[in-house]
Design a protein around this motif. Structure first.
Motif, PDB file in Angstrom:
ATOM      1  N   ILE A 202      -7.211   4.264   5.199  1.00  0.00           N
ATOM      2  CA  ILE A 202      -8.042   3.104   5.526  1.00  0.00           C
ATOM      3  C   ILE A 202      -9.466   3.546   5.863  1.00  0.00           C
ATOM      4  N   SER A 203      -9.601   4.567   6.710  1.00  0.00           N
ATOM      5  CA  SER A 203     -10.940   5.028   7.105  1.00  0.00           C
ATOM      6  C   SER A 203     -11.696   5.614   5.916  1.00  0.00           C
ATOM      7  N   ARG A 204     -10.989   6.313   5.029  1.00  0.00           N
ATOM      8  CA  ARG A 204     -11.646   6.886   3.851  1.00  0.00           C
ATOM      9  C   ARG A 204     -12.173   5.777   2.938  1.00  0.00           C
ATOM     10  N   ARG A 210     -18.434  -0.352  -0.734  1.00  0.00           N
ATOM     11  CA  ARG A 210     -17.982  -1.108  -1.900  1.00  0.00           C
ATOM     12  C   ARG A 210     -17.228  -0.234  -2.895  1.00  0.00           C
ATOM     13  N   ALA A 211     -17.610   1.037  -2.972  1.00  0.00           N
ATOM     14  CA  ALA A 211     -16.941   1.945  -3.920  1.00  0.00           C
ATOM     15  C   ALA A 211     -15.480   2.188  -3.538  1.00  0.00           C
ATOM     16  N   GLY A 212     -15.159   1.905  -2.296  1.00  0.00           N
ATOM     17  CA  GLY A 212     -13.773   2.112  -1.871  1.00  0.00           C
ATOM     18  C   GLY A 212     -12.815   1.060  -2.381  1.00  0.00           C
ATOM     19  N   GLY A 213     -13.355  -0.062  -2.865  1.00  0.00           N
ATOM     20  CA  GLY A 213     -12.505  -1.111  -3.397  1.00  0.00           C
ATOM     21  C   GLY A 213     -11.838  -1.934  -2.311  1.00  0.00           C
ATOM     22  N   ARG A 214     -11.042  -2.875  -2.752  1.00  0.00           N
ATOM     23  CA  ARG A 214     -10.339  -3.740  -1.817  1.00  0.00           C
ATOM     24  C   ARG A 214      -9.061  -3.068  -1.326  1.00  0.00           C
ATOM     25  N   PRO A 215      -8.619  -3.387  -0.129  1.00  0.00           N
ATOM     26  CA  PRO A 215      -7.371  -2.792   0.372  1.00  0.00           C
ATOM     27  C   PRO A 215      -6.175  -3.325  -0.408  1.00  0.00           C
ATOM     28  N   PRO A 216      -5.113  -2.518  -0.539  1.00  0.00           N
ATOM     29  CA  PRO A 216      -3.918  -3.008  -1.241  1.00  0.00           C
ATOM     30  C   PRO A 216      -3.273  -4.158  -0.470  1.00  0.00           C
ATOM     31  N   ALA A 217      -2.678  -5.061  -1.202  1.00  0.00           N
ATOM     32  CA  ALA A 217      -2.031  -6.212  -0.569  1.00  0.00           C
ATOM     33  C   ALA A 217      -0.890  -5.745   0.331  1.00  0.00           C
ATOM     34  N   PHE A 218      -0.749  -6.399   1.447  1.00  0.00           N
ATOM     35  CA  PHE A 218       0.308  -6.042   2.404  1.00  0.00           C
ATOM     36  C   PHE A 218       0.793  -7.303   3.103  1.00  0.00           C
ATOM     37  N   ASN A 219       2.102  -7.532   3.022  1.00  0.00           N
ATOM     38  CA  ASN A 219       2.720  -8.703   3.637  1.00  0.00           C
ATOM     39  C   ASN A 219       3.470  -8.252   4.889  1.00  0.00           C
ATOM     40  N   ALA A 220       2.860  -8.491   6.060  1.00  0.00           N
ATOM     41  CA  ALA A 220       3.445  -8.021   7.312  1.00  0.00           C
ATOM     42  C   ALA A 220       4.790  -8.684   7.592  1.00  0.00           C
ATOM     43  N   GLN A 221       4.956  -9.934   7.197  1.00  0.00           N
ATOM     44  CA  GLN A 221       6.224 -10.627   7.434  1.00  0.00           C
ATOM     45  C   GLN A 221       7.339 -10.013   6.600  1.00  0.00           C
TER      46      GLN A 221
END
Length: 268
Positions: A202-204, A210-221
């Motif tokens: 996450i920190s990287r 912007r070059a890091g892109g969007r975080p992967p989808a994660f469904n906490a439920q």
């Protein structure tokens, strides 16, 4: 005239032999302590190895999985995890040559870490905490490199025509399975991934902007259901001979794991 072909003795009763093998691993007792009413310990041990080499244990497990799939009794929200098993001194010292088949790894799935000799068991369980696939490696092996092997082991035959089902609906896993290669593997197969992302990734990504892109989808439920694999591991660890390895050969220990999995599915 040619001599008559030599014939062997009749097979020992399969049910009694299965009970003998199950008794040994449920109690973690030496083979020689097998009760007399369960037959010869040599017969039970030889049957365990023979059926491990020719794939009989895996075929029996596939048959009970097929019965569950035919009854629509498999929940295809699959959880993946591993557990380390302490290997006693009895597990060391297996021969390097003359192994029973190519399925036996050279290191006998034994590794040395700070805790001593150990074996790691990698699991994939369905949503009802029952094992769909399992593989053994040396204890120091990482979880992420074995992920694709475990996923490839999931093969549930269908009752009617068609190929076996190999693709879950969702795969739940912890931070150890977060590398991009594993996510890409699931994406190529059309499987939804619910994998927790470690803080360093996450920190990287944030440092790159912007070059890091969007975080992967994660469904906490949905991730809350990952405890199914923990419950599956606890079920199999009730067999003392699986929670503590004494087998010299990896195929014998994995065959015992398959037998325990067969018992779990047979009780459904």
């Amino acid at each position: 005239m040619s001599a008559d072909p030599v014939r062997g003795r009749r097979w020992a009763d399969h049910r009694r032999t299965l009970e003998a093998i199950a008794w040994k691993y449920r109690t973690c007792s030496p083979w020689r302590d097998l009760p007399d009413e369960l037959g010869s310990f040599q017969t039970a041990h030889q049957r365990l190895i023979r059926w491990a080499v020719d794939g009989t244990w895996e075929r029996i497990l596939a048959a009970v999985l097929a019965a569950a799939e035919g009854a629509d009794d498999i929940r295809w929200t699959v959880s993946v995890d591993s557990t380390a098993c302490r290997a006693r001194q009895h597990a060391a010292g297996a021969r390097k040559r003359g192994l029973p088949g190519p399925t036996e790894p050279e290191d006998h799935a034994l590794g040395r870490s700070r805790g001593g000799l150990s074996t790691k068991v990698h699991f994939a369980s369905d949503g009802y905490a029952r094992p769909l696939a399992l593989r053994v490696t040396a204890g120091q092996a990482g979880d992420a490199p074995v992920f694709e092997t475990v996923m490839a082991t999931i093969r549930v035959p269908r009752g009617g025509p068609g190929r076996p089902r190999t693709r879950p609906d969702v795969v739940l896993a912890d931070r150890a399975y977060s590398p991009r290669a594993n996510r890409s593997h699931l994406r190529r197969r059309g499987i939804r991934a619910v994998i927790l992302q470690p803080s360093d990734q996450i920190s990287r990504r944030l440092r790159r902007g912007r070059a890091g892109g969007r975080p992967p989808a994660f469904n906490a439920q949905a991730y809350k259901q990952r405890n199914a694999v923990e419950r599956c591991i606890n079920r199999l660890n009730q067999w003392r001979g699986l929670a503590m390895r004494t087998d010299k050969l990896a195929i014998a220990y994995q065959a015992a794991l398959h037998l325990a999995a067969i018992f779990v599915w047979a009780r459904r």
